[in-house]
Design an enzyme around this catalytic site. Structure first.
Site, mmCIF file in Angstrom:
data_model
loop_
_atom_site.group_PDB
_atom_site.id
_atom_site.type_symbol
_atom_site.label_atom_id
_atom_site.label_comp_id
_atom_site.label_asym_id
_atom_site.label_seq_id
_atom_site.Cartn_x
_atom_site.Cartn_y
_atom_site.Cartn_z
ATOM 1 N N ASP A 153 0.030 -3.207 5.247
ATOM 2 C CA ASP A 153 -0.012 -1.751 5.198
ATOM 3 C C ASP A 153 0.875 -1.189 6.300
ATOM 4 O O ASP A 153 1.874 -1.807 6.665
ATOM 5 C CB ASP A 153 -1.465 -1.269 5.335
ATOM 6 C CG ASP A 153 -1.751 -0.023 4.511
ATOM 7 O OD1 ASP A 153 -1.168 1.025 4.830
ATOM 8 O OD2 ASP A 153 -2.550 -0.096 3.570
ATOM 9 N N HIS A 217 -2.517 5.466 7.196
ATOM 10 C CA HIS A 217 -2.913 4.781 5.968
ATOM 11 C C HIS A 217 -3.498 3.406 6.253
ATOM 12 O O HIS A 217 -4.561 3.025 5.724
ATOM 13 C CB HIS A 217 -1.688 4.683 5.054
ATOM 14 C CG HIS A 217 -1.961 4.257 3.658
ATOM 15 N ND1 HIS A 217 -2.053 2.942 3.279
ATOM 16 C CD2 HIS A 217 -2.140 4.980 2.520
ATOM 17 C CE1 HIS A 217 -2.272 2.869 1.972
ATOM 18 N NE2 HIS A 217 -2.325 4.095 1.480
ATOM 19 N N SER A 543 -5.246 3.320 -3.150
ATOM 20 C CA SER A 543 -5.165 2.681 -1.832
ATOM 21 C C SER A 543 -6.532 2.573 -1.172
ATOM 22 O O SER A 543 -6.765 1.694 -0.342
ATOM 23 C CB SER A 543 -4.247 3.485 -0.904
ATOM 24 O OG SER A 543 -2.903 3.218 -1.157
#
Length: 757
Positions: A153, A217, A543
């Site tokens: 990520d 994220h 996600s």
């Protein structure tokens, strides 16, 4: 991140230590910049590996030998970006198209494709999933203790309390990874953190970068998968409670492969290469791109190598819904995860001047917003579709000062950015209405001004109200966090749908899980009013659903260490919920029953997955006949298998014959498929087939009873699908049903999707 010295090309490498060797990208002049691209190059394994398994082979020198003579000797080392050991036999290199063509003539060359740039697919959910600290799968699996989850990520914010090592045991002895932070940042929770940015350097000029998350994220997904228990969590005063990941006692290994929203394939492969060698048990990949054949899909190629090593791979299905055939990460050895809601809403209600009220959502819930009515204006009142979308600068010339502005969702403009435009133009608030395709799917965002996100249906009614009066007015009533919505889970509009493009005979996605308005760790303060390290945010995407399933897979791996990745996947799929807790069908964004191309097997049920009764197991070699059956040539299958394959010597099978836990049948003539189930429940048990046939289809099972006398016993059955005599079904349409094997303790369910030719 320090680049590896160029002196290394003079040394002989130990093959077992050559893990995605990184070379600093040399400066390029203006003429080269337009011609050079990063290619992923696949080559045959050297004969010395195939025959002797030599540990002393210099793979990097072997890869360099493929570079054309036009590349000066001194530039060869600099041209190679990564040398891969585990995920592929091959390398990433900066080359011109002419150099690639020259390379194609070399013996051992297989393929070279420009790398793709993939995208990010962006805690009450443990309770919603039935996870309880005192009982059930959490306690039975010891909260994922001893399992290592690798997350590819944007990196991680290591100081967040979700990544505290307090109370955590040391990692397993097999762990070989490293921490590129200061040693004090890593601990028994965050056991490794690495950055792979050479591909990003070449494309974007990104500087060598530690694995620190400057996006948010990666921190969010990592804590969703395996964050520690953190009390008094919340975001902007909402969704308060104790936050935790799905596997709170699992270890985390972080591989930063994304820089901003872009994730170069060369960096992704390097992260996968390292993770496999480091010793992870589960890979969580919330990244994706458009569907391509599996031999061109480097996540699929790397994931195949991972499952060969016993590593479970969970991937985001993509955020391109609600349109069909929009999936990412479709390979059958990957768990493809769609997104659905939980039973929590952070409510903000638009109350119109005529008394009508429309519930919506917003994370930002100002306590001092007036309940008195304010003027209401539609941003598209001038007839401009650009203005209606509230893009940057689009409200110039429209009087919105002190008013609440109705904006339309979409146009490639971020939802929060629309509010920023309204605020900059002097607006007092925003109502964000869905596009028609988004239906009733709304999201709780941290808006920059008082706002509510409402459905398309509500937006149409608000528009009609504006047209009906000369003085439209509205206020927003902020009602805070509401828990207990009985219609959850609902498949959200953005969740990508099947059928699979790369393999139309395999039903995808596999599963849905929580992916809408999910609370998890965040590197930054949302209100700029605190210096606390315990920041959280609520965001949405597949996600977010992907790491939920990654963490659940870690729980199952901890409970059942001998289960293969396919067995874990089967357990998740065959125990999934096809209805809500109230026994009603799972809905989609239209509030109509969702089809199997939206839900896959259904919504994950961790407790039942931990004790599935039977599993459909698949060994890595069993995918080879399936791949040959897809029509791939020997080279393509060899790229995936990581070894030479001759499909002429393999008994190819159709897609429907793969021992998958679901059925997708293209029905004209009758078809029969076989499946083999493995008993992982009670030693002595028997199961009876219960069929919910798709409309217009006759389904027969032989035998219709399965008897088991010992654990791990395998039994094979066949299923015949036939058209009814006069089916009232249109061609090119779909019908769906289920095959369930039922014992006194277990229900093992497989969805059936039938298309009519």
């Amino acid at each position: 991140m320090a680049a590896i010295s160029l002196l290394m090309f003079t040394l002989m490498f130990n093959y077992s230590l050559l893990i995605a060797k990184e070379i600093e990208i040399p400066p390029t002049n203006g003429n080269d910049m337009g011609n050079l691209k990063t290619y992923i190059v696949h080559v045959k394994q050297p004969k010395s590996i195939l025959s002797t398994k030599s540990e002393d082979l210099d793979l990097h020198s072997y890869y360099r030998s493929f570079l054309p003579t036009s590349v000066a000797s001194s530039d060869k080392e600099q041209s190679i970006v990564y040398s891969y050991q585990n995920v592929i036999t091959g390398f990433a290199a900066r080359l011109t198209i002419e150099e690639v063509k020259a390379m194609e003539e070399k013996e051992g060359f297989l393929s070279a494709k420009p790398e793709r740039i993939l995208s990010l697919q962006t805690t009450h959910s443990p309770e919603f999933l039935g996870l309880n600290q005192r009982m059930g799968v959490w306690k039975g699996s010891n909260f994922g203790k001893g399992i290592i989850i690798g997350v590819l990520d944007t990196g991680i914010f290591p100081d967040h309390p979700s990544f505290s090592g307090e109370g955590m045991p040391p990692p397993p002895r097999k762990w070989k990874g490293k921490c590129e932070f200061d040693s004090s940042k890593c601990n028994n929770k965050l056991i490794g953190a690495r950055s792979f940015d050479i591909g990003a350097q070449a494309i974007k000029g990104v500087k060598a970068d530690p694995p620190l998350d400057d996006d948010g994220h990666g921190t969010h997904t990592s804590s969703t998968a395996a964050g520690a228990f953190v009390k008094n969590a919340g975001a902007l005063g909402q969704a308060k409670g104790t936050a935790s990941g799905m596997a709170p006692y699992a270890h985390l290994a972080i591989y930063k492969v994304c820089f901003g929203p872009d994730c170069p394939e060369s960096d992704i492969l390097a992260g996968l290469d390292a993770a496999i060698d480091d010793g992870v048990d589960v890979l969580s990949i919330s990244l994706g791109g458009d569907a391509v054949p599996f031999f061109q899909d480097n996540i699929a190629i790397g994931a195949f190598r991972a499952i060969e090593k016993g590593i479970f791979v969970s991937c985001a299905a993509g955020n391109s819904g609600p349109f069909n055939a929009t999936l990412s990460n479709e390979a059958p050895w990957i768990l493809t995860v769609g997104a659905s809601t939980i039973d929590r809403s952070i409510k903000a209600t638009a109350k119109l001047g005529n008394g009508q009220e429309f519930d919506g959502e917003s994370l930002f819930q100002p306590g001092n917003f007036p309940s008195t009515l304010l003027p209401l204006v539609y941003a598209g009142m001038n007839g401009s579709s650009t203005s209606a979308l509230c893009g940057e600068g689009s409200l110039k010339g429209i009087d919105v000062k002190g008013k609440i502005v109705l904006c339309e969702r979409g146009g490639g403009i971020a939802r929060i950015a629309k509010g920023e435009e309204v605020k900059n133009a002097g607006g007092a608030g925003m109502i964000l209405m869905n596009a028609e395709t988004d239906g009733f799917s709304t999201l709780a965002d941290p808006h920059v001004l008082p706002a509510t996100h409402v459905s398309y249906d509500a937006g149409l009614k608000i528009k009609a109200y504006i047209r009906s009066t000369t003085k439209p007015a509205v206020t927003i009533l902020f009602k805070g966090t509401v828990i207990g919505l009985t219609d959850a889970p609902i498949v959200t509009s953005f969740s990508s749908r099947g059928p699979s493009v790369a393999s139309p005979g395999i039903l995808k996605p596999d599963i849905i899980g929580p992916g809408v308005s999910i609370l998890a760790a965040w590197p930054f303060s949302l209100d700029n009013s605190t210096i606390s390290k315990a920041n959280f945010n609520i965001i949405s995407g597949t996600s977010m659903s992907c790491p939920h399933l990654s963490g659940i897979a870690a729980l199952l791996k901890s409970s059942h260490p001998m289960w293969s990745p396919a067995a874990i996947k089967s357990a998740i799929m065959t125990t999934a919920d096809s209805v809500t807790a109230q026994g009603k069908p799972i809905l989609d964004q239209t509030l109509q029953p969702a089809d199997l191309f939206a839900t896959g097997a259904g919504h994950v049920n961790p407790s039942r997955a931990n004790n599935p009764g039977l599993v459909y197991d698949i060994q890595p070699n069993e995918y080879i006949p399936y791949l040959c059956g897809l029509g791939y040539n020997d080279t393509a299958v060899g790229i995936l298998a990581h070894r030479p394959i001759k499909c002429s010597e393999v008994s190819s099978i159709p897609e429907g014959q793969l021992n998958y836990p679901s059925f997708l049948v293209a029905l004209g003539m009758s078809q029969t498929f076989t499946r083999t189930v493995t008993n992982v429940g009670e030693a002595k048990s028997y199961y009876t087939a219960v069929i919910v046939p798709p409309e217009g289809v006759e389904v027969s099972v032989n035998p219709d009873k399965l008897y088991f006398s010992y654990v791990n016993q395998k039994v094979t059955y066949s299923v015949k699908f036939s058209l009814k005599a006069y089916p009232k079904i249109a061609s090119n349409s779909y019908s769906q049903g289920y095959l369930k094997w039922v014992s006194d303790k277990h229900t093992v369910s497989s969805p059936i999707s039938v298309s009519f030719k």
